[in-house]
Design an enzyme around this catalytic site. Structure first.
Site, short mmCIF file in Angstrom:
data_model
loop_
_atom_site.label_atom_id
_atom_site.label_comp_id
_atom_site.label_asym_id
_atom_site.label_seq_id
_atom_site.Cartn_x
_atom_site.Cartn_y
_atom_site.Cartn_z
N GLU A 1 38.25 -42.00 25.36
CA GLU A 1 38.54 -42.13 26.98
C GLU A 1 39.98 -41.92 27.01
O GLU A 1 40.82 -43.00 26.53
CB GLU A 1 38.00 -43.71 27.60
CG GLU A 1 36.48 -43.64 27.70
CD GLU A 1 36.15 -44.87 28.62
OE1 GLU A 1 37.15 -45.26 29.50
OE2 GLU A 1 35.14 -45.14 28.19
N GLU B 1 34.30 -50.77 24.71
CA GLU B 1 35.29 -51.88 25.15
C GLU B 1 34.85 -53.04 24.88
O GLU B 1 34.57 -53.76 25.87
CB GLU B 1 35.88 -51.27 26.38
CG GLU B 1 36.73 -50.08 26.66
CD GLU B 1 37.44 -49.83 28.04
OE1 GLU B 1 37.23 -50.68 28.92
OE2 GLU B 1 38.01 -48.65 28.12
O1 AHR Z 1 36.51 -44.51 33.00
C1 AHR Z 1 36.23 -45.74 33.72
C2 AHR Z 1 36.31 -47.00 32.80
O2 AHR Z 1 37.42 -47.18 32.13
C3 AHR Z 1 35.24 -47.04 31.63
O3 AHR Z 1 34.01 -47.11 32.27
C4 AHR Z 1 35.69 -47.99 30.94
O4 AHR Z 1 35.36 -47.72 29.61
C5 AHR Z 1 37.52 -48.01 31.07
O5 AHR Z 1 37.80 -49.16 31.15
#
Ligand code: AHR
Length: 493
Positions: free
Chosen positions: A293, A170
């Site tokens: 994710e 991110e």
């Molecule tokens: O999964 C929790 C958080 O969500 C992670 O650390 C981040 O990459 C995302 O914003």
């Protein structure tokens, strides 16, 4: 009762479904790694070299293909040297993103041992935000170099062969708040040296999280990154992240139930946009899309409770619908990693000291695992629709009652169906074009209420039930109950 039809064409197989679509993500966050996976070899909790036996067994049963680590936001503040060498000598640090101590007893060696015990591929995310290409190269040398060097000697084991390397996490947010063009410059620096260190690795670049439409940084991130990063030889996958929420945990209205499924329309749109951009900017090289994710993130999951939340049947049906979507995009989606493996967000299992129970989402992964490596199948679905308002779109949209994907391996079709309605059973005619069905078997995950969850007291409240089908036929009529997930296995004549 509503009616629907699903037609499948076994003679028209499409792309192979990458097993990595069924991947996971384990961050140093709350009780995911510490307690959830790693308890240490001296723990009274049954363990093998410090890994919980119950969790290892659950991940092995799923044939988990890949685990991403160490973050997440944690990755861009992590310095890998803190987590290698004798455990007693590793420094205690602070985990700045998740407001907890970091003992570093779980580091690179433990992560690779976990992957070896489970039989999955390790996927490491390097520190771009507060790290350097030199540090990242050294980490790669430590992991993979087969020759003699100070770093490979430190490893004191056979090369780990870590194949997947994420260049930051991110990057538009906790990974350094770069602009897309600034990140592209950093990316080229990191990727050039990582590639030079080990040509066999696969590199993953940070794309946007386009679901968060309030953040203007996302709108053109993927385009601007690809435009400023013309080196197709330096990128194997572009990652996007997507979290979803509607209502409060298990307390959602029927409207919020439906809106969650409508949000998959925008994920489909985001995948399509990324697919087009990757085809446009890298026309001569295949670059995969890694949704590394994803999952449901309820507002109740906050830093103070280690991002823990209730995991309902609705969330599981939603996971099935999202995985169906990734299967349908098998020609571009190369990986997806549910957030996060144990205890955190849409986890597979919840632990409490020596106890563990599986979430409804775990069972969906188990019911879908036979899609891994099979060929996605051409299908046609006619079904009723409901209307709901997806996040980021101006108007309500029609949402199909059934989310479907199918795959073919040998003479066997796997058909997985999420009934996305809160209250409509759907009687469905299933027709395999040009072939008879020798036998059909399957399981359904359902419960009286989509808000139902598993608990330590009632660990199998939401649990798959076996379905019975009679004899051979040309056609099958099956009712998919409201808010359910079904996996059918159809053996062809
Ligand atoms: O999964 C929790 C958080 O969500 C992670 O650390 C981040 O990459 C995302 O914003």
């Amino acid at each position: 009762m509503s009616e629907a039809a699903i037609r499948l064409w076994p003679e028209l197989p499409k792309a192979r479904i990458s097993p990595n679509i069924y991947g996971h993500f384990a961050e140093h966050l709350g009780r995911c790694v510490y307690e959830g996976i790693w308890v240490g070899p001296k723990s009274r909790i049954p363990n093998e070299q410090g890994f919980r036996l119950d969790v290892l067994a659950a991940l092995k049963q799923l044939r988990a293909p890949v685990v991403r680590w160490p973050g997440g936001c944690f990755a861009d503040a992590y310095h890998w040297r803190d987590g290698v060498g004798p455990q007693a000598k590793r420094p205690q640090r602070t985990n700045v993103w998740w407001a907890q101590a970091e003992p570093n007893t779980f580091g690179t060696d433990e992560f690779v041992q976990l992957c070896q015990a489970v039989g999955c591929a390790p996927y490491v995310c390097v520190n771009v935000g507060s790290g350097s290409p030199r540090e990242a190269m050294a980490w790669l040398e430590y992991c993979n170099f087969g020759g003699d060097s100070a770093l490979s000697r430190m490893r004191d084991a056979q090369p780990y062969g870590v194949k997947y390397w994420g260049v930051g996490n991110e990057a538009w947010g906790c990974g350094g708040r770069f602009t897309a063009t600034d990140y592209a410059k950093e990316y080229v620096r990191f990727a050039s040296y990582l590639r030079a260190q080990d040509r066999s690795i696969k590199l993953v670049a940070c794309g946007a999280s386009p679901g968060d439409y309030r953040n203007p940084a996302f709108v053109s991130w993927n385009h601007d990154f690809c435009d400023a990063m013309p080196h197709a030889d330096l990128i194997d996958h572009l990652s996007i992240h997507r979290y979803f929420h509607r209502g409060k945990g298990a307390a959602f209205s029927d409207g919020e139930y439906h809106a969650l499924f409508a949000d998959l329309i925008t994920l489909d749109r985001d995948i399509r946009q990324a697919d087009q951009l990757l085809g446009y900017f890298y026309p001569d090289t295949f670059v995969g899309l890694a949704i590394d994710e994803w999952g449901v993130w309820h507002p109740s999951a906050v830093v103070d409770n280690g991002l823990e939340q209730e995991n309902t049947l609705r969330d599981a049906v939603f996971a099935g619908a999202a995985l169906n979507l990734f299967n349908r995009w098998a020609h571009r989606v190369t990986m997806a990693n549910l957030a996060q493996t144990i205890n955190v967000l849409q986890c597979l299992a919840v632990t409490d000291k020596a106890r563990m129970h599986l979430t409804p989402t775990y069972y969906v992964f188990d019911m879908m695992r036979r899609h891994m490596g099979a060929r996605a199948l051409t299908d046609e679905v006619e079904c009723p629709e409901f209307e709901a308002h997806p996040i980021g779109l101006k108007q309500r949209q029609p949402v199909p009652a059934l989310s479907v994907s199918a795959s073919l391996a040998g003479k066997r079709i796997r058909l997985t169906v999420a009934n996305q309605t809160v209250d409509q059973d759907v009687a469905t005619r299933i027709d395999v074009r040009g072939a008879g069905m020798a036998s059909v078997a399957g399981h359904v995950l359902n419960a009286g209420d989509p808000r139902d969850v598993n608990t330590f007291e009632e660990p199998k409240r939401v649990f798959p039930k076996r379905l019975k089908f009679e004899g051979e036929s040309q056609e099958l009529v099956h009712t998919f109950p409201a808010h359910s997930f079904t996996a059918l296995s159809i053996t062809l004549n």
